[in-house]
Scaffold this active site. Structure first.
Site, PDB file in Angstrom:
ATOM      1  N   ARG A   1       0.893  -1.176   0.000  1.00 14.32           N
ATOM      2  CA  ARG A   1       0.000   0.000   0.000  1.00 14.32           C
ATOM      3  C   ARG A   1       0.924   1.218   0.000  1.00 14.32           C
ATOM      4  NH1 ARG A   1      -5.183   1.384   3.686  1.00 14.32           N
ATOM      5  NH2 ARG A   1      -6.041  -0.006   2.110  1.00 14.32           N
TER       6      ARG A   1
ATOM      7  N   HIS B   1      -7.443   0.985  -6.205  1.00 14.59           N
ATOM      8  CA  HIS B   1      -7.665   0.082  -5.063  1.00 14.59           C
ATOM      9  C   HIS B   1      -8.374  -1.175  -5.594  1.00 14.59           C
ATOM     10  CE1 HIS B   1      -7.883  -1.237  -1.068  1.00 14.59           C
ATOM     11  NE2 HIS B   1      -8.707  -0.369  -0.528  1.00 14.59           N
TER      12      HIS B   1
ATOM     13  N   GLN C   1     -10.226  -3.793  -3.301  1.00 11.05           N
ATOM     14  CA  GLN C   1     -11.500  -3.274  -2.809  1.00 11.05           C
ATOM     15  C   GLN C   1     -12.597  -3.497  -3.850  1.00 11.05           C
ATOM     16  OE1 GLN C   1     -12.219  -1.555   0.314  1.00 11.05           O
ATOM     17  NE2 GLN C   1     -14.214  -2.171  -0.447  1.00 11.05           N
TER      18      GLN C   1
ATOM     19  N   ASP D   1     -17.263   7.217  -0.847  1.00  8.50           N
ATOM     20  CA  ASP D   1     -15.972   7.065  -0.172  1.00  8.50           C
ATOM     21  C   ASP D   1     -15.648   8.434   0.438  1.00  8.50           C
ATOM     22  OD1 ASP D   1     -13.413   6.260   0.646  1.00  8.50           O
ATOM     23  OD2 ASP D   1     -12.521   6.450  -1.357  1.00  8.50           O
TER      24      ASP D   1
ATOM     25  N   CYS E   1     -16.457   1.859   1.040  1.00  6.70           N
ATOM     26  CA  CYS E   1     -15.293   0.987   1.261  1.00  6.70           C
ATOM     27  C   CYS E   1     -14.779   1.068   2.696  1.00  6.70           C
ATOM     28  CB  CYS E   1     -14.191   1.351   0.270  1.00  6.70           C
ATOM     29  SG  CYS E   1     -13.665   3.064   0.397  1.00  6.70           S
TER      30      CYS E   1
ATOM     31  N   ARG F   1     -13.684  -8.442   1.792  1.00 11.79           N
ATOM     32  CA  ARG F   1     -12.255  -8.225   1.540  1.00 11.79           C
ATOM     33  C   ARG F   1     -11.503  -9.526   1.854  1.00 11.79           C
ATOM     34  NH1 ARG F   1     -10.068  -3.185   1.521  1.00 11.79           N
ATOM     35  NH2 ARG F   1      -8.260  -4.362   0.804  1.00 11.79           N
TER      36      ARG F   1
HETATM   37  N1   CP Z   1     -11.211  -0.093   2.671  1.00 10.80           N
HETATM   38  C1   CP Z   1      -9.945  -0.188   3.066  1.00 10.80           C
HETATM   39  O1   CP Z   1      -9.021  -0.429   2.280  1.00 10.80           O
HETATM   40  O2   CP Z   1      -9.752  -0.002   4.400  1.00 10.80           O
HETATM   41  P1   CP Z   1      -8.362   0.170   5.161  1.00 10.80           P
HETATM   42  O3   CP Z   1      -7.770   1.481   4.711  1.00 10.80           O
HETATM   43  O4   CP Z   1      -8.701   0.145   6.603  1.00 10.80           O
HETATM   44  O5   CP Z   1      -7.458  -0.962   4.767  1.00 10.80           O
HETATM   45  N1  NVA Z   2      -9.917   6.855  -1.064  1.00 11.63           N
HETATM   46  C1  NVA Z   2      -9.515   6.389   0.236  1.00 11.63           C
HETATM   47  C2  NVA Z   2      -9.781   4.936   0.381  1.00 11.63           C
HETATM   48  C3  NVA Z   2      -9.493   4.359   1.749  1.00 11.63           C
HETATM   49  C4  NVA Z   2      -9.673   2.875   1.798  1.00 11.63           C
HETATM   50  C5  NVA Z   2      -8.055   6.697   0.454  1.00 11.63           C
HETATM   51  O1  NVA Z   2      -7.258   6.520  -0.482  1.00 11.63           O
HETATM   52  O2  NVA Z   2      -7.696   7.132   1.552  1.00 11.63           O
END
Ligand code: CP
Ligand code: NVA
Length: 304
Positions: free
Chosen positions: A104, A131, A134, A223, A263, A291
């Site tokens: 990530r 993502h 997701q 989101d 999400c 997930r």
């Molecule tokens: N939706 C999601 O990816 O959550 P986290 O940021 O908690 O991993």
């Molecule tokens: N768009 C958000 C998603 C979190 C899971 C971010 O990137 O922070």
């Protein structure tokens, strides 16, 4: 299929196969059957950003399949990926130790560079650009709640961000329709819309009126307005996203059976009201659970 970096680089067959495997593995998991296909396998999980769902669900997916997850936070590796040593060196060092890399990161190029140099699978666990894990869990959830994937209409209300972009490619590859409604300046980028529509003509549309977007939707998706890394823009964004909340007023413009997805993490009172998040249309927590089920399938496919 070596890596899982973006939905648009997978074929429709590969994505459908992953969904079918998720359904199958979820059923077996619920029946209490054990599958130790990753015994003796290690997955390094690199995080430049916080996470609850992604970190925990990947950890459980790995251990449940008999494997070993190794969590690495930025301070463990001397800053962001690529700061202490070149990404290409890290990728090759990891390839000698582990059987998969999950990352990530802020920059999307970081996961691309890892994948280029690693001889083991690389999984995108969210970048500023996309993502994909997701979106695949979302597709599984949509299938469970509507009984189909093809022809499903999703209205994404809010920021044309990483989550919206992956959904656009999922729509393009799997026969869904995505309408994004955003304030001016926060639309999904034209290049991604064009790319999605080149895969499946007319599958992604951008508009500015959230009520119009939800009017014929099967699913309303939202989101955060402030993604990780955008914290300094928070106050400005809250002002500019006014009128784009998924609340009872917006729900009144949608069909009674519409499903509401997010999400998570959700900021109640901003992009979604508590009433809607907790309401009968919300399938948010099934979505979060999926997930785990999608990622068990993904890890099995890439690493066993
Ligand atoms: N939706 C999601 O990816 O959550 P986290 O940021 O908690 O991993
Ligand atoms: N768009 C958000 C998603 C979190 C899971 C971010 O990137 O922070």
């Amino acid at each position: 299929m070596k890596d899982f970096i973006s939905i648009n680089s997978c074929s429709t067959e590969e994505l459908n196969e992953l969904i079918e495997l998720s359904v199958e593995l979820k059923k077996a998991y619920k029946a209490g059957e054990r599958d130790l296909c990753l015994a003796g396998k290690n997955l390094v999980m690199l995080f430049e950003k916080p996470s609850l769902r992604t970190r925990i669900s990947f950890h459980i997916a790995m251990t449940d399949l008999g494997g070993n997850p190794i969590y690495v936070k930025p301070s463990d590796i001397g800053g962001l990926v690529g700061e202490r040593e070149p990404i290409k060196d890290m990728a090759r060092v990891f390839s000698g130790y582990v059987h998969g890399i999950m990352a990530r990161t802020f920059r999307h190029d970081t996961v691309l560079e890892l994948a280029k140099w690693a001889s083991v699978p690389v999984i995108n666990a969210l970048t500023d650009w996309s993502h994909p894990c997701q979106s695949m869990a979302d597709v599984l959830t949509i299938l469970e709640h509507t009984g189909r994937i093809e022809g499903v209409k999703i209205a994404f209300i809010g920021d044309g961000n990483n989550v919206a972009r992956s959904l656009a490619f999922a729509a393009a590859k799997l026969g869904m329709k995505l309408t994004v409604a955003s304030p001016a300046g926060y639309e999904l980028d034209a290049g991604s819309i064009e790319k999605a529509n080149a895969i499946s003509s007319g599958c992604v549309e951008q508009m500015s009126d959230p009520k119009e977007a939800v009017s014929d939707a099967d699913v309303i998706y939202t989101d955060t307005w402030v993604s990780m890394g955008q914290e300094e823009e928070k106050q400005k964004r809250i002002k500019e996203f006014e009128g784009f909340a998924v609340d009872s007023d917006l729900m009144a413009a949608a069909g009674a059976d519409v499903k509401v997805m997010h999400c998570l993490p959700a900021y109640r009172g901003l992009e979604i009201s508590d009433e809607v998040a907790e309401g009968v249309n919300s399938i948010i927590f099934d979505q979060a659970e999926n997930r785990l089920h999608f990622q068990r399938a993904l890890l099995k496919k890439l690493m066993s």
